[in-house]
Enzyme design. Structure first.
Site, PDB file in Angstrom:
ATOM      1  N   LYS A  20       6.496  -1.930   1.929  1.00  0.00           N
ATOM      2  CA  LYS A  20       5.301  -1.368   2.577  1.00  0.00           C
ATOM      3  C   LYS A  20       4.138  -2.347   2.405  1.00  0.00           C
ATOM      4  O   LYS A  20       3.210  -2.134   1.611  1.00  0.00           O
ATOM      5  CB  LYS A  20       4.995   0.012   1.977  1.00  0.00           C
ATOM      6  CG  LYS A  20       4.193   0.921   2.917  1.00  0.00           C
ATOM      7  CD  LYS A  20       4.278   2.356   2.444  1.00  0.00           C
ATOM      8  CE  LYS A  20       3.289   3.283   3.110  1.00  0.00           C
ATOM      9  NZ  LYS A  20       3.398   3.459   4.544  1.00  0.00           N
ATOM     10  N   TYR A  72       0.828  -1.203   0.000  1.00  0.00           N
ATOM     11  CA  TYR A  72       0.000   0.000   0.000  1.00  0.00           C
ATOM     12  C   TYR A  72       0.862   1.253   0.000  1.00  0.00           C
ATOM     13  O   TYR A  72       2.089   1.187   0.162  1.00  0.00           O
ATOM     14  CB  TYR A  72      -0.933   0.013   1.225  1.00  0.00           C
ATOM     15  CG  TYR A  72      -0.245   0.362   2.533  1.00  0.00           C
ATOM     16  CD1 TYR A  72       0.546  -0.560   3.204  1.00  0.00           C
ATOM     17  CD2 TYR A  72      -0.378   1.636   3.090  1.00  0.00           C
ATOM     18  CE1 TYR A  72       1.174  -0.229   4.398  1.00  0.00           C
ATOM     19  CE2 TYR A  72       0.250   1.966   4.286  1.00  0.00           C
ATOM     20  CZ  TYR A  72       1.027   1.032   4.927  1.00  0.00           C
ATOM     21  OH  TYR A  72       1.661   1.367   6.097  1.00  0.00           O
ATOM     22  N   GLU A 125      12.711   2.818  13.845  1.00  0.00           N
ATOM     23  CA  GLU A 125      11.748   3.828  13.354  1.00  0.00           C
ATOM     24  C   GLU A 125      10.524   3.783  14.248  1.00  0.00           C
ATOM     25  O   GLU A 125      10.489   3.045  15.230  1.00  0.00           O
ATOM     26  CB  GLU A 125      11.375   3.535  11.896  1.00  0.00           C
ATOM     27  CG  GLU A 125      10.668   2.202  11.709  1.00  0.00           C
ATOM     28  CD  GLU A 125      10.258   1.916  10.272  1.00  0.00           C
ATOM     29  OE1 GLU A 125      10.081   2.867   9.487  1.00  0.00           O
ATOM     30  OE2 GLU A 125      10.087   0.726   9.952  1.00  0.00           O
TER      31      GLU A 125
HETATM   32  N1  PLP Z   1       7.833   4.036   8.758  1.00  0.00           N
HETATM   33  C1  PLP Z   1       6.684   3.345   8.761  1.00  0.00           C
HETATM   34  C2  PLP Z   1       6.666   2.006   9.406  1.00  0.00           C
HETATM   35  C3  PLP Z   1       5.528   3.871   8.171  1.00  0.00           C
HETATM   36  O1  PLP Z   1       4.391   3.152   8.167  1.00  0.00           O
HETATM   37  C4  PLP Z   1       5.579   5.164   7.598  1.00  0.00           C
HETATM   38  C5  PLP Z   1       4.400   5.762   6.972  1.00  0.00           C
HETATM   39  O2  PLP Z   1       3.376   5.184   6.879  1.00  0.00           O
HETATM   40  C6  PLP Z   1       6.788   5.867   7.637  1.00  0.00           C
HETATM   41  C7  PLP Z   1       7.905   5.270   8.206  1.00  0.00           C
HETATM   42  C8  PLP Z   1       6.901   7.245   7.038  1.00  0.00           C
HETATM   43  O3  PLP Z   1       6.877   7.151   5.641  1.00  0.00           O
HETATM   44  P1  PLP Z   1       6.398   8.390   4.741  1.00  0.00           P
HETATM   45  O4  PLP Z   1       7.239   9.552   5.130  1.00  0.00           O
HETATM   46  O5  PLP Z   1       6.659   7.922   3.350  1.00  0.00           O
HETATM   47  O6  PLP Z   1       4.957   8.590   5.031  1.00  0.00           O
END
Ligand code: PLP
Length: 280
Positions: free
Chosen positions: A144, A33, A176
């Protein structure tokens, strides 16, 4: 209409639309996604999200047939139908609709699902409260996928503690957040976990690194420890829906506040490019 749903060409109210029981997203979470923030029909950094989406599809060997223009046509038509001043544009592709067997079904078509959900952005000054959580996820965090059980459990623990986000720690290293990337400012330098298989390479993280470069703030993609997190001058989290946010506490203890000017430089630079790109 308050919210738009789209599934394989059908559009409507997502609370009333249905997905076949044999969609592999339902019983395996077999798909990937993307989510980004849109102002009207302008989705911020849509191309970067589509590029990452292609990487996820490749990692999962999902033969999604839409070209980028065809995918964008669907996404823009959903944004236009929703006609929201600010919304989260979400889309997912599952491998197929087929009886439940682990191996890939033959000749089955992937399913595309899109939602547009109104989102009132948090005030830009709003800081966040964090908790730490053991990172029990697998070794494919760079993809993702729809499989987010450890993320939702950790985020619920944060919510139950009155916090906004859970920060994963694996073997003493900060990886993260449950749905954000985590960075620190220390002695004038921005540190962030390398974009390997232990984190999702956030679109916002990449923008932050670019902005640090343009603002003359040294940045390094190197892992940092939980102790470094807790002793940082500032702790930042980033995501498409939250933008760049400063943490005010971790595990209930006040944090940061020692490099506010640097944080502000980065956050305001981000807001400027977000506003410029999403202006009608
Ligand atoms: N890390 C995870 C696990 C995430 O699910 C997300 C965003 O959904 C992010 C980091 C941040 O990603 P982005 O800056 O592309 O939204």
């Amino acid at each position: 209409m308050p919210q738009i749903g789209w599934y394989n060409g059908m559009i409507g109210n997502p609370a009333e639309m249905t997905v076949p029981m044999l969609d592999r997203a339902v019983y395996f979470g077999d798909g990937c996604y993307e989510a980004c923030l849109a102002v009207g029909t302008n989705a911020f950094h849509l191309d970067a999200h589509i590029d990452r989406f292609r990487r996820s599809l490749n990692a999962l060997s999902i033969p999604f047939s839409y070209g980028s223009d065809a995918l964008k046509d669907v996404l823009y038509s959903c944004l236009a139908a929703a006609n929201e001043p600010s919304a989260v544009l979400y889309w997912q592709v599952s491998r197929a609709t087929a009886p439940r067997t682990h191996a890939f079904p033959k000749d089955a078509e992937p399913n595309l699902l899109v939602t547009v959900t109104p989102k009132t952005p948090l005030p830009r000054e709003r800081t966040v409260k964090l908790i730490t959580a053991e990172d029990v996820r697998y070794a494919m965090c760079d993809v993702k996928t729809l499989n987010l059980i450890p993320n939702i459990l950790a985020n619920q623990r944060a919510a139950s503690a009155g916090a906004d986000e859970a920060v994963f720690v694996r073997d003493g290293i900060v990886t993260e957040g449950s749905h954000t990337n985590v960075h620190i400012l220390k002695n004038g330098t921005l540190l962030t976990h390398p974009a390997d298989n232990r984190i999702l390479a956030g679109v916002t993280r990449a923008v932050l690194l670019e902005l640090a470069g343009e603002s003359g703030i040294p940045a390094a993609e190197r892992a940092f420890t939980e102790d470094e997190l807790k002793c940082a001058d500032e702790v930042l989290i980033t995501s498409s829906t939250l933008g760049v946010r400063r943490a005010e506490s971790i595990d209930g203890i006040a944090t940061g506040g020692k490099a506010e000017a640097l944080y502000r430089t980065l956050a305001q630079a981000y807001e400027r490019i977000f506003d410029r790109e999403t202006r009608a």
